[in-house]
Design a protein around this motif. Structure first.
Motif, mmCIF file in Angstrom:
data_model
loop_
_atom_site.group_PDB
_atom_site.id
_atom_site.type_symbol
_atom_site.label_atom_id
_atom_site.label_comp_id
_atom_site.label_asym_id
_atom_site.label_seq_id
_atom_site.Cartn_x
_atom_site.Cartn_y
_atom_site.Cartn_z
ATOM 1 N N ALA A 35 0.843 -1.208 0.000
ATOM 2 C CA ALA A 35 0.000 0.000 0.000
ATOM 3 C C ALA A 35 0.874 1.253 0.000
ATOM 4 O O ALA A 35 0.574 2.239 -0.688
ATOM 5 C CB ALA A 35 -0.921 -0.004 1.218
ATOM 6 N N GLN A 36 1.969 1.202 0.747
ATOM 7 C CA GLN A 36 2.894 2.346 0.766
ATOM 8 C C GLN A 36 3.463 2.584 -0.633
ATOM 9 O O GLN A 36 3.568 3.721 -1.072
ATOM 10 C CB GLN A 36 4.055 2.076 1.725
ATOM 11 C CG GLN A 36 3.773 2.482 3.147
ATOM 12 C CD GLN A 36 4.914 2.067 4.059
ATOM 13 O OE1 GLN A 36 5.016 0.910 4.437
ATOM 14 N NE2 GLN A 36 5.769 3.000 4.399
ATOM 15 N N GLN A 37 3.828 1.484 -1.315
ATOM 16 C CA GLN A 37 4.393 1.638 -2.663
ATOM 17 C C GLN A 37 3.359 2.215 -3.623
ATOM 18 O O GLN A 37 3.688 3.065 -4.444
ATOM 19 C CB GLN A 37 4.914 0.291 -3.174
ATOM 20 C CG GLN A 37 6.264 -0.030 -2.556
ATOM 21 C CD GLN A 37 6.770 -1.421 -2.923
ATOM 22 O OE1 GLN A 37 6.027 -2.230 -3.492
ATOM 23 N NE2 GLN A 37 8.012 -1.701 -2.580
ATOM 24 N N PHE A 38 2.116 1.796 -3.490
ATOM 25 C CA PHE A 38 1.052 2.356 -4.326
ATOM 26 C C PHE A 38 0.950 3.859 -4.066
ATOM 27 O O PHE A 38 0.888 4.666 -4.992
ATOM 28 C CB PHE A 38 -0.282 1.648 -4.008
ATOM 29 C CG PHE A 38 -1.403 2.057 -4.912
ATOM 30 C CD1 PHE A 38 -1.672 1.352 -6.083
ATOM 31 C CD2 PHE A 38 -2.209 3.155 -4.605
ATOM 32 C CE1 PHE A 38 -2.717 1.734 -6.926
ATOM 33 C CE2 PHE A 38 -3.252 3.538 -5.437
ATOM 34 C CZ PHE A 38 -3.511 2.830 -6.607
ATOM 35 N N GLU A 45 -6.063 13.642 -4.555
ATOM 36 C CA GLU A 45 -6.404 14.894 -3.887
ATOM 37 C C GLU A 45 -6.210 14.593 -2.409
ATOM 38 O O GLU A 45 -6.909 13.723 -1.863
ATOM 39 C CB GLU A 45 -7.853 15.283 -4.160
ATOM 40 C CG GLU A 45 -8.077 15.712 -5.586
ATOM 41 C CD GLU A 45 -9.538 16.029 -5.896
ATOM 42 O OE1 GLU A 45 -9.803 16.427 -7.037
ATOM 43 O OE2 GLU A 45 -10.390 15.863 -4.995
ATOM 44 N N ILE A 46 -5.273 15.241 -1.775
ATOM 45 C CA ILE A 46 -4.893 14.846 -0.415
ATOM 46 C C ILE A 46 -6.068 14.941 0.557
ATOM 47 O O ILE A 46 -6.246 14.077 1.412
ATOM 48 C CB ILE A 46 -3.677 15.655 0.090
ATOM 49 C CG1 ILE A 46 -2.447 15.330 -0.770
ATOM 50 C CG2 ILE A 46 -3.380 15.355 1.559
ATOM 51 C CD1 ILE A 46 -1.989 13.878 -0.761
ATOM 52 N N LYS A 47 -6.892 15.977 0.392
ATOM 53 C CA LYS A 47 -8.051 16.110 1.279
ATOM 54 C C LYS A 47 -8.974 14.887 1.139
ATOM 55 O O LYS A 47 -9.493 14.360 2.119
ATOM 56 C CB LYS A 47 -8.813 17.399 0.942
ATOM 57 C CG LYS A 47 -9.920 17.685 1.945
ATOM 58 C CD LYS A 47 -10.586 19.019 1.715
ATOM 59 C CE LYS A 47 -11.677 19.300 2.727
ATOM 60 N NZ LYS A 47 -12.629 18.206 2.907
ATOM 61 N N ASP A 48 -9.138 14.446 -0.114
ATOM 62 C CA ASP A 48 -9.948 13.261 -0.395
ATOM 63 C C ASP A 48 -9.340 12.029 0.278
ATOM 64 O O ASP A 48 -10.033 11.237 0.915
ATOM 65 C CB ASP A 48 -9.991 13.089 -1.930
ATOM 66 C CG ASP A 48 -10.964 12.022 -2.382
ATOM 67 O OD1 ASP A 48 -12.138 12.083 -1.955
ATOM 68 O OD2 ASP A 48 -10.559 11.130 -3.158
ATOM 69 N N LEU A 49 -8.020 11.908 0.172
ATOM 70 C CA LEU A 49 -7.305 10.765 0.767
ATOM 71 C C LEU A 49 -7.474 10.766 2.290
ATOM 72 O O LEU A 49 -7.775 9.733 2.904
ATOM 73 C CB LEU A 49 -5.819 10.838 0.389
ATOM 74 C CG LEU A 49 -4.897 9.743 0.943
ATOM 75 C CD1 LEU A 49 -5.258 8.370 0.370
ATOM 76 C CD2 LEU A 49 -3.433 10.062 0.635
ATOM 77 N N VAL A 50 -7.302 11.941 2.902
ATOM 78 C CA VAL A 50 -7.411 12.058 4.359
ATOM 79 C C VAL A 50 -8.846 11.755 4.803
ATOM 80 O O VAL A 50 -9.078 10.975 5.731
ATOM 81 C CB VAL A 50 -6.985 13.475 4.826
ATOM 82 C CG1 VAL A 50 -7.340 13.701 6.292
ATOM 83 C CG2 VAL A 50 -5.484 13.679 4.595
ATOM 84 N N ASP A 51 -9.826 12.378 4.103
ATOM 85 C CA ASP A 51 -11.233 12.215 4.498
ATOM 86 C C ASP A 51 -11.726 10.778 4.316
ATOM 87 O O ASP A 51 -12.382 10.215 5.197
ATOM 88 C CB ASP A 51 -12.138 13.154 3.681
ATOM 89 C CG ASP A 51 -11.974 14.618 4.103
ATOM 90 O OD1 ASP A 51 -11.401 14.856 5.185
ATOM 91 O OD2 ASP A 51 -12.417 15.497 3.342
ATOM 92 N N VAL A 68 -5.801 9.983 10.094
ATOM 93 C CA VAL A 68 -4.443 9.456 10.184
ATOM 94 C C VAL A 68 -3.490 10.643 10.234
ATOM 95 O O VAL A 68 -3.561 11.544 9.396
ATOM 96 C CB VAL A 68 -4.108 8.557 8.962
ATOM 97 C CG1 VAL A 68 -2.716 7.957 9.116
ATOM 98 C CG2 VAL A 68 -5.155 7.457 8.791
ATOM 99 N N VAL A 69 -2.638 10.666 11.231
ATOM 100 C CA VAL A 69 -1.663 11.753 11.392
ATOM 101 C C VAL A 69 -0.260 11.160 11.412
ATOM 102 O O VAL A 69 -0.108 9.946 11.245
ATOM 103 C CB VAL A 69 -1.947 12.573 12.678
ATOM 104 C CG1 VAL A 69 -3.253 13.336 12.554
ATOM 105 C CG2 VAL A 69 -1.973 11.675 13.911
ATOM 106 N N ASN A 70 0.759 11.991 11.604
ATOM 107 C CA ASN A 70 2.104 11.431 11.425
ATOM 108 C C ASN A 70 2.678 10.719 12.644
ATOM 109 O O ASN A 70 3.673 10.022 12.543
ATOM 110 C CB ASN A 70 3.064 12.456 10.809
ATOM 111 C CG ASN A 70 3.739 13.361 11.822
ATOM 112 O OD1 ASN A 70 3.490 13.261 13.030
ATOM 113 N ND2 ASN A 70 4.592 14.237 11.373
ATOM 114 N N ASN A 249 2.327 6.909 3.641
ATOM 115 C CA ASN A 249 2.118 6.403 4.998
ATOM 116 C C ASN A 249 0.642 6.423 5.400
ATOM 117 O O ASN A 249 0.226 5.628 6.240
ATOM 118 C CB ASN A 249 2.979 7.171 5.998
ATOM 119 C CG ASN A 249 4.429 6.711 5.947
ATOM 120 O OD1 ASN A 249 4.759 5.811 5.178
ATOM 121 N ND2 ASN A 249 5.275 7.311 6.746
ATOM 122 N N ILE A 250 -0.143 7.327 4.807
ATOM 123 C CA ILE A 250 -1.595 7.288 5.070
ATOM 124 C C ILE A 250 -2.152 5.955 4.561
ATOM 125 O O ILE A 250 -2.873 5.244 5.265
ATOM 126 C CB ILE A 250 -2.330 8.473 4.391
ATOM 127 C CG1 ILE A 250 -1.891 9.799 5.022
ATOM 128 C CG2 ILE A 250 -3.851 8.290 4.511
ATOM 129 C CD1 ILE A 250 -2.517 11.037 4.379
#
Ligand code: PLP
Length: 366
Positions: A35-38, A45-51, A68-70, A249-250
């Motif tokens: 998943a990390q490699q993908f 869109e990062i907001k989309d990924l986070v949400d 998910v945070v760091n 990492n997300i």
């Protein structure tokens, strides 16, 4: 694959100390690496990924929100900042503005621990002002209640083996006091194993480390009730920018978490089955008395507790120093070395490494 130990002349480490940040915490499962490699090789869109990852996780955990945070540490600072700002964007830009006066965070004194950095440093990084409740050896619901003022923003609770355990109020007791005063409870459960337990208890904001029990990449998870999770997310416009997590990492964490929820951690029984022969082999080493012990915080983790006899040529501190000086370097739990006790945590140790540990100890204590 390249041997980066060689390329960069790095020390090879056997980690018998547990989920330690200073050693790189965990081995990440293969599905999470994929998943990390993908994530590394695609755009979003990062907001989309986070949400959407947050919503997926929240649904799996049966809670209202997740992000998910760091790291769990970043989660502490961002959750606190969110609660102080109460959703105001202005706050995200200026988290320390005197315009926000409710910033006191009440924390039992015996839980203001240093897990690598002090709890109070992360709380204050988010604009909180720590108010300790109770004493070094005890904290009751009344001790918390005594410290609540007009300036109180939240109650903070640390569930950890680092914290004082005796005479400490329980999580439900802390929750009851918080809710009686219309305050949220923030729970630092960074190194715990059971995420759903805290959802069931009704904790408002829960923090987990992504790389500890869950064995994800460097990351953290904030989950629980709205509006707190939304307020936490808002911090990406402010202090959260300095704590940014990468897209890889997300995705890696989310996948590691789903894998963990489906498969669970190694069971206590499975760990004991691996531990028994190791304990027997350690007991063959001269000057060592070995027994199995359970984790101090009551988690289903079993370790070998090795007492170095007083008549031994090397004391416990010297033994741990020699183990670390070898190649590979062997890291143990040394919290109690001053009492003559060394603990071995085998969660990230395989059979070949256990054999090597026994061989090294025989050399050291010959
Ligand atoms: C490890 C730990 C943290 C920090 O977790 P990170 O993800 O490394 O930031 C916070 N609180 C406690 C109690 C911990 O054990």
């Amino acid at each position: 694959m390249s041997d980066y130990y060689k390329t960069y002349d790095l020390k090879h480490v056997i980690n018998a100390s547990g989920k330690m940040t200073i050693l790189g915490v965990s081995k990440v499962p293969e599905v999470a690496i994929q998943a990390q490699q993908f994530g590394d090789t695609h755009f979003f869109e990062i907001k989309d990924l986070v949400d959407k990852t947050g919503a997926y996780i929240a649904k799996k955990l049966g809670t209202e929100g997740a992000v998910v945070v760091n790291s769990a540490s970043a989660g502490i600072a961002e959750a606190v900042a969110g609660i102080i700002g109460q959703g105001s964007k202005y706050h995200a830009y200026h988290p320390f503005s005197p315009r926000f006066t409710k910033r006191e965070i009440i924390l039992p004194k015996g839980q203001n621990v240093d897990y690598g950095t002090p709890e109070e440093v992360m709380i204050e990084l988010g604009g909180g002002q720590v108010v300790e409740a109770g004493y070094a050896n005890m904290c009751t619901p009344e001790h918390i209640e005594m410290m609540i003022t007009e300036q109180t923003a939240a109650i903070f609770y640390v569930k950890s083996h680092h914290a004082v355990q005796k005479s400490m109020l329980t999580i439900p007791e802390a929750l009851e006091v918080a809710h009686k005063h219309d305050l949220p409870l923030i729970l630092d459960a960074a190194a715990e194993e059971d995420l759903k337990k805290y959802v069931d208890l009704g904790v408002d904001v829960v923090l987990f480390s992504g790389a500890k029990a869950i064995e994800g990449p460097a990351s953290g998870l904030v989950f629980g009730k709205e509006p707190y999770i939304g307020w936490t997310k808002l911090q990406s416009l402010g202090i959260g920018r300095a704590m940014k997590i990468g897209k890889e990492n997300i995705l890696g964490f989310t996948t590691a978490l789903i894998h963990y929820l489906d498969n669970g951690p190694e069971s206590g029984d499975a760990m004991k089955a691996r531990l028994h022969p190791f304990v027997a082999a350690l007991n063959e080493v001269p000057h060592l008395n070995v027994k199995e012990v359970q984790d101090g915080a009551g988690r289903p983790i079993f370790r070998a507790a090795v007492t170095v006899e007083a008549t031994s040529p090397n004391n416990a501190k010297q033994v741990t120093a020699e183990l670390k000086a070898g190649d590979p370097a062997i890291y143990t739990r040394e919290y109690r070395a001053n009492e003559g006790i060394i603990e071995f945590d085998i969660r990230a140790v395989d059979q070949a490494e256990m054999d090597l540990i026994v061989t090294r100890l025989k050399e050291i204590l010959a």
